[in-house]
Design an enzyme around this catalytic site. Structure first.
Site, PDB file in Angstrom:
ATOM      1  CE  LYS A 220       7.934  -6.944   6.105  1.00 17.45           C
ATOM      2  NZ  LYS A 220       8.532  -7.308   4.818  1.00 17.45           N
TER       3      LYS A 220
ATOM      4  CG  ASP B 282       4.298  -9.257   5.781  1.00 18.56           C
ATOM      5  OD1 ASP B 282       4.834 -10.356   6.020  1.00 18.56           O
ATOM      6  OD2 ASP B 282       4.613  -8.529   4.825  1.00 18.56           O
TER       7      ASP B 282
HETATM    8  P1  ATP Z   1       2.383  -5.650   0.819  1.00 14.53           P
HETATM    9  O1  ATP Z   1       3.558  -6.536   1.070  1.00 14.53           O
HETATM   10  O2  ATP Z   1       1.107  -6.131   1.444  1.00 14.53           O
HETATM   11  O3  ATP Z   1       2.226  -5.239  -0.630  1.00 14.53           O
HETATM   12  P2  ATP Z   1       3.831  -3.335   1.632  1.00 14.53           P
HETATM   13  O4  ATP Z   1       4.542  -3.479   2.903  1.00 14.53           O
HETATM   14  O5  ATP Z   1       4.672  -3.369   0.396  1.00 14.53           O
HETATM   15  O6  ATP Z   1       2.658  -4.366   1.628  1.00 14.53           O
HETATM   16  P3  ATP Z   1       1.890  -1.358   2.441  1.00 14.53           P
HETATM   17  O7  ATP Z   1       2.283   0.057   2.655  1.00 14.53           O
HETATM   18  O8  ATP Z   1       1.570  -2.166   3.635  1.00 14.53           O
HETATM   19  O9  ATP Z   1       3.041  -1.988   1.568  1.00 14.53           O
HETATM   20  O10 ATP Z   1       0.603  -1.375   1.494  1.00 14.53           O
HETATM   21  C1  ATP Z   1       0.473  -1.958   0.243  1.00 14.53           C
HETATM   22  C2  ATP Z   1      -0.858  -1.489  -0.381  1.00 14.53           C
HETATM   23  O11 ATP Z   1      -1.935  -1.811   0.513  1.00 14.53           O
HETATM   24  C3  ATP Z   1      -0.943   0.026  -0.585  1.00 14.53           C
HETATM   25  O12 ATP Z   1      -0.521   0.381  -1.858  1.00 14.53           O
HETATM   26  C4  ATP Z   1      -2.420   0.326  -0.363  1.00 14.53           C
HETATM   27  O13 ATP Z   1      -3.121   0.326  -1.571  1.00 14.53           O
HETATM   28  C5  ATP Z   1      -2.957  -0.813   0.487  1.00 14.53           C
HETATM   29  N1  ATP Z   1      -3.261  -0.469   1.904  1.00 14.53           N
HETATM   30  C6  ATP Z   1      -4.289  -0.928   2.622  1.00 14.53           C
HETATM   31  N2  ATP Z   1      -4.249  -0.497   3.884  1.00 14.53           N
HETATM   32  C7  ATP Z   1      -3.171   0.281   3.993  1.00 14.53           C
HETATM   33  C8  ATP Z   1      -2.595   1.021   5.057  1.00 14.53           C
HETATM   34  N3  ATP Z   1      -3.149   1.056   6.290  1.00 14.53           N
HETATM   35  N4  ATP Z   1      -1.470   1.681   4.823  1.00 14.53           N
HETATM   36  C9  ATP Z   1      -0.892   1.633   3.596  1.00 14.53           C
HETATM   37  N5  ATP Z   1      -1.395   0.989   2.545  1.00 14.53           N
HETATM   38  C10 ATP Z   1      -2.528   0.297   2.725  1.00 14.53           C
END
Ligand code: ATP
Length: 326
Positions: A32, A163
């Site tokens: 998103k 999210d």
């Molecule tokens: P957030 O806003 O929750 O920080 P984001 O959208 O910036 O999320 P994501 O790629 O969803 O980033 O993941 C953030 C962190 O969550 C990663 O650095 C990782 O350590 C952990 N994580 C847990 N499950 C997953 C997954 N399925 N894919 C990616 N990262 C994951």
């Protein structure tokens, strides 16, 4: 591939009668971009009330859920199609947590073997992990034949993270509360995005902490702002130029103060043809809105050539929420 036992005692537990007869289910769910994000002051629990507009983009996570092998029955295991040290494969992975939560809710003790194909930048503020969780809920619901409705899955999704509900729904929606109470928004047309990625992620809590620190120095409102009528009107009209004029992210200043180079990436994207560029969610990904596919290509090339970014991904939007494929 690490294995874990997330459904203790599953091997001998009696199974409820269910309709699930599939051996493998594949589900896709989108990343998103936040077209609008307004954050209020943190509540007593430390969480911020938000008003946000999500749009689902064609950066697609794929979760394949397979019936667990006989010797691992009752366990939830997870592997990555392309191993990435930044993505955990243990019980902390959001996809594993989603499967465990659905198993707990429905009393299913079969376990499952999950395989993730990731296309959303990790820790990039584009909710890739949340998309994996949403896809896993849909995949396991089908594999296990548990038959939960989308409304029931949305409740579980909100328990997993603010999210997680949106990638179940997809398209374009307003989020209230922590961003998890969704109302679909009408959006015509196709929007052409370029996402500039960074090698180093930004922690969402760290960005909110900086947001709070910056807000202390200003007269920041306690409640988040409403979605401007100009923004919903631009979406209704399918007008990317009008939409560009109302893109807004309250977290942008905080993300840039933690990573000043993001300002240079925004400036370069706009100089090379983007209608607007901004920090995506909590960053560090920069989202640039282009007027057409050719300009999106030009912006992506300029960003890649600059050496300021790790990659530049083109993606159109909006796209559908989590759905079974194949
Ligand atoms: P957030 O806003 O929750 O920080 P984001 O959208 O910036 O999320 P994501 O790629 O969803 O980033 O993941 C953030 C962190 O969550 C990663 O650095 C990782 O350590 C952990 N994580 C847990 N499950 C997953 C997954 N399925 N894919 C990616 N990262 C994951």
């Amino acid at each position: 591939m690490s294995r874990l036992r997330a459904v203790p005692g599953g091997q001998s537990a009696p199974q409820p009668a269910r309709a699930g007869s599939m051996v493998k289910v594949r589900v896709e769910a989108p990343g998103k971009v936040n077209l609008f994000l307004s954050a209020g002051a943190p509540g007593a629990d430390g969480y911020h009330l938000l008003t946000t507009v999500f749009q689902a983009v064609r950066l697609i996570e794929t979760v394949t859920a397979r019936r667990q092998a006989a010797d691992l029955r009752g366990t939830i295991t997870l592997g990555l199609e392309e191993p990435d040290p930044a993505v955990p494969t243990d019980a902390t992975n959001l996809a594993v947590r989603a499967a465990a939560r659905l198993a707990e809710e429905t009393g299913v003790t079969d376990g499952v073997d999950l395989l993730l194909r990731k296309r959303v930048p990790v820790a990039g503020g584009m909710a890739g992990g949340s998309a994996d969780a949403a896809a896993t809920l849909v995949a396991c619901n089908a594999l296990w034949g548990t038959g939960l409705s989308q409304a029931q899955l949305l409740v579980l999704a909100a328990q997993l993270g603010a999210d997680v509900p949106f990638p179940l729904l997809g398209a374009t929606a307003v989020g209230h509360g922590r961003g998890d109470r969704l109302t679909p928004l009408m959006a015509r047309g196709t929007y052409h995005w370029v996402f500039a990625t960074s090698a180093q992620g930004l922690s969402t809590p760290a960005v909110f902490q900086r947001f709070d620190a910056l807000a202390q120095d200003s007269a920041a409102p306690a409640a988040p702002a409403d979605v401007p009528a100009e923004l919903t009107g631009a979406l209704r009209d399918g007008d990317p130029r009008a939409l560009a004029a109302c893109l807004h992210n309250d977290l942008q200043e905080a993300a840039i103060s933690l990573r000043p180079q993001l300002a240079d990436i925004i400036a370069l994207a706009e100089a090379s043809g983007a209608l607007r560029a901004m920090v995506s969610g909590s960053g560090p990904t920069i989202a640039a809105l282009a007027p057409d596919p050719a300009t999106a290509m030009r912006v992506a090339n300029a960003l890649t050539a600059s050496g300021l970014v790790t990659g530049a991904l083109r993606a159109d939007a909006p796209v559908a929420g989590a759905r079974m494929v194949g």
